[in-house]
Design a protein around this motif. Sequence first.
Motif, PDB file in Angstrom:
ATOM      1  N   GLU A  78       0.855  -1.195   0.000  1.00  0.00           N
ATOM      2  CA  GLU A  78       0.000   0.000   0.000  1.00  0.00           C
ATOM      3  C   GLU A  78       0.884   1.236   0.000  1.00  0.00           C
ATOM      4  O   GLU A  78       1.997   1.218   0.531  1.00  0.00           O
ATOM      5  N   ALA A  79       0.384   2.310  -0.584  1.00  0.00           N
ATOM      6  CA  ALA A  79       1.071   3.597  -0.528  1.00  0.00           C
ATOM      7  C   ALA A  79       0.030   4.665  -0.255  1.00  0.00           C
ATOM      8  O   ALA A  79      -0.857   4.880  -1.071  1.00  0.00           O
ATOM      9  N   SER A  80       0.122   5.293   0.909  1.00  0.00           N
ATOM     10  CA  SER A  80      -0.839   6.318   1.303  1.00  0.00           C
ATOM     11  C   SER A  80      -0.131   7.653   1.435  1.00  0.00           C
ATOM     12  O   SER A  80       0.879   7.753   2.135  1.00  0.00           O
ATOM     13  N   PHE A  81      -0.672   8.651   0.770  1.00  0.00           N
ATOM     14  CA  PHE A  81      -0.018   9.950   0.718  1.00  0.00           C
ATOM     15  C   PHE A  81      -0.913  11.062   1.251  1.00  0.00           C
ATOM     16  O   PHE A  81      -2.104  11.121   0.942  1.00  0.00           O
ATOM     17  N   CYS A  82      -0.281  11.971   2.014  1.00  0.00           N
ATOM     18  CA  CYS A  82      -0.911  13.237   2.350  1.00  0.00           C
ATOM     19  C   CYS A  82      -0.724  14.138   1.138  1.00  0.00           C
ATOM     20  O   CYS A  82       0.393  14.273   0.620  1.00  0.00           O
ATOM     21  N   VAL A  83      -1.789  14.731   0.667  1.00  0.00           N
ATOM     22  CA  VAL A  83      -1.732  15.648  -0.479  1.00  0.00           C
ATOM     23  C   VAL A  83      -1.559  17.055   0.069  1.00  0.00           C
ATOM     24  O   VAL A  83      -2.368  17.519   0.879  1.00  0.00           O
ATOM     25  N   GLU A  84      -0.486  17.717  -0.364  1.00  0.00           N
ATOM     26  CA  GLU A  84      -0.187  19.066   0.114  1.00  0.00           C
ATOM     27  C   GLU A  84      -0.087  20.041  -1.048  1.00  0.00           C
ATOM     28  O   GLU A  84       0.257  19.649  -2.169  1.00  0.00           O
ATOM     29  N   ASP A  85      -0.323  21.316  -0.759  1.00  0.00           N
ATOM     30  CA  ASP A  85      -0.010  22.368  -1.716  1.00  0.00           C
ATOM     31  C   ASP A  85       1.508  22.427  -1.856  1.00  0.00           C
ATOM     32  O   ASP A  85       2.229  22.466  -0.853  1.00  0.00           O
ATOM     33  N   ALA A  86       2.004  22.421  -3.086  1.00  0.00           N
ATOM     34  CA  ALA A  86       3.448  22.349  -3.311  1.00  0.00           C
ATOM     35  C   ALA A  86       4.191  23.562  -2.774  1.00  0.00           C
ATOM     36  O   ALA A  86       5.341  23.445  -2.342  1.00  0.00           O
ATOM     37  N   GLY A  90      -5.598  16.898   1.423  1.00  0.00           N
ATOM     38  CA  GLY A  90      -6.359  15.661   1.379  1.00  0.00           C
ATOM     39  C   GLY A  90      -5.470  14.436   1.391  1.00  0.00           C
ATOM     40  O   GLY A  90      -4.349  14.465   1.913  1.00  0.00           O
ATOM     41  N   HIS A  91      -5.980  13.378   0.794  1.00  0.00           N
ATOM     42  CA  HIS A  91      -5.329  12.067   0.820  1.00  0.00           C
ATOM     43  C   HIS A  91      -5.511  11.379  -0.518  1.00  0.00           C
ATOM     44  O   HIS A  91      -6.564  11.506  -1.160  1.00  0.00           O
ATOM     45  N   VAL A  92      -4.503  10.623  -0.938  1.00  0.00           N
ATOM     46  CA  VAL A  92      -4.652   9.713  -2.070  1.00  0.00           C
ATOM     47  C   VAL A  92      -3.867   8.447  -1.731  1.00  0.00           C
ATOM     48  O   VAL A  92      -2.792   8.524  -1.119  1.00  0.00           O
ATOM     49  N   GLY A  93      -4.423   7.307  -2.082  1.00  0.00           N
ATOM     50  CA  GLY A  93      -3.761   6.055  -1.774  1.00  0.00           C
ATOM     51  C   GLY A  93      -3.811   5.077  -2.924  1.00  0.00           C
ATOM     52  O   GLY A  93      -4.765   5.057  -3.705  1.00  0.00           O
ATOM     53  N   VAL A  94      -2.752   4.284  -3.039  1.00  0.00           N
ATOM     54  CA  VAL A  94      -2.699   3.149  -3.954  1.00  0.00           C
ATOM     55  C   VAL A  94      -2.698   1.927  -3.040  1.00  0.00           C
ATOM     56  O   VAL A  94      -1.725   1.685  -2.323  1.00  0.00           O
ATOM     57  N   ASN A  95      -3.799   1.203  -3.030  1.00  0.00           N
ATOM     58  CA  ASN A  95      -4.037   0.162  -2.037  1.00  0.00           C
ATOM     59  C   ASN A  95      -4.132  -1.229  -2.670  1.00  0.00           C
ATOM     60  O   ASN A  95      -4.302  -1.350  -3.870  1.00  0.00           O
ATOM     61  N   ARG A  96      -4.031  -2.222  -1.819  1.00  0.00           N
ATOM     62  CA  ARG A  96      -4.151  -3.629  -2.244  1.00  0.00           C
ATOM     63  C   ARG A  96      -3.263  -3.906  -3.459  1.00  0.00           C
ATOM     64  O   ARG A  96      -3.707  -4.448  -4.461  1.00  0.00           O
ATOM     65  N   ILE A  97      -2.007  -3.516  -3.338  1.00  0.00           N
ATOM     66  CA  ILE A  97      -1.060  -3.726  -4.431  1.00  0.00           C
ATOM     67  C   ILE A  97      -0.771  -5.219  -4.571  1.00  0.00           C
ATOM     68  O   ILE A  97      -0.351  -5.867  -3.617  1.00  0.00           O
ATOM     69  N   ASP A  98      -1.024  -5.739  -5.745  1.00  0.00           N
ATOM     70  CA  ASP A  98      -0.810  -7.151  -6.053  1.00  0.00           C
ATOM     71  C   ASP A  98       0.287  -7.225  -7.108  1.00  0.00           C
ATOM     72  O   ASP A  98       0.044  -6.946  -8.286  1.00  0.00           O
TER      73      ASP A  98
END
Length: 197
Positions: free
Chosen positions: A78-86, A93-101
């Motif tokens: 899994e990869a979970s990221f905090c989304v920030e203003d650059a 917010g948040h974006v995630g890449v989950n259940r990586i197979d």
Amino acid sequence: MTPEATTSTSALTSPIGGRGLRLRRWDPSAETDVETFLRGCSDPDFQRWNTPLRPITDLAAARATLLGKAEAAEAGTEASFCVEDADSGTPLGHVGVNRIDRAMQSACVGYWVLPEARGQGVATRALTLATRWAFTGLRLHRLELDHAVGHEASCKVAERCGFRYEGTLRGAMWEEGRRDAFRDCHLHARLATDPMP
């Protein structure tokens, strides 16, 4: 640790930048991250469309969830990221890449945006960055995205990011605030071979 595992761990934890955003790993030891994550998961709009596996109702639960996400990143699942203003570093917010197979070269993606950051294209920009990273950095072939039927805002984000609608998954998500009843989801997906939107 094998070289492949080292590469996976590095890929899942390195910051990603572009489109005015920075995606960085959530830090369960940082009070501001824990508070931001709790605020996002406590938002009524988030709760309307999502029912987490474990309730996230206080700082302890938010921290435990972020610790679990950090462990999953280390394991390469899994990869979970905090989304920030650059520019300002303000959390958005948040974006995630989950259940990586790795065997099937697939994963699921999800996202949410804090109330004050909505209407600025944050979800679309964050999902675009995470998608590109998953296809190039992780070399995945297929990404799936599902959302509760009726969640039109999420449906539009999916379509803008090139995730085609593939059908309805019956009873695939818990009803709002419940763990004993289910609702249908729309399934969207994107392949690495699909054209850029």
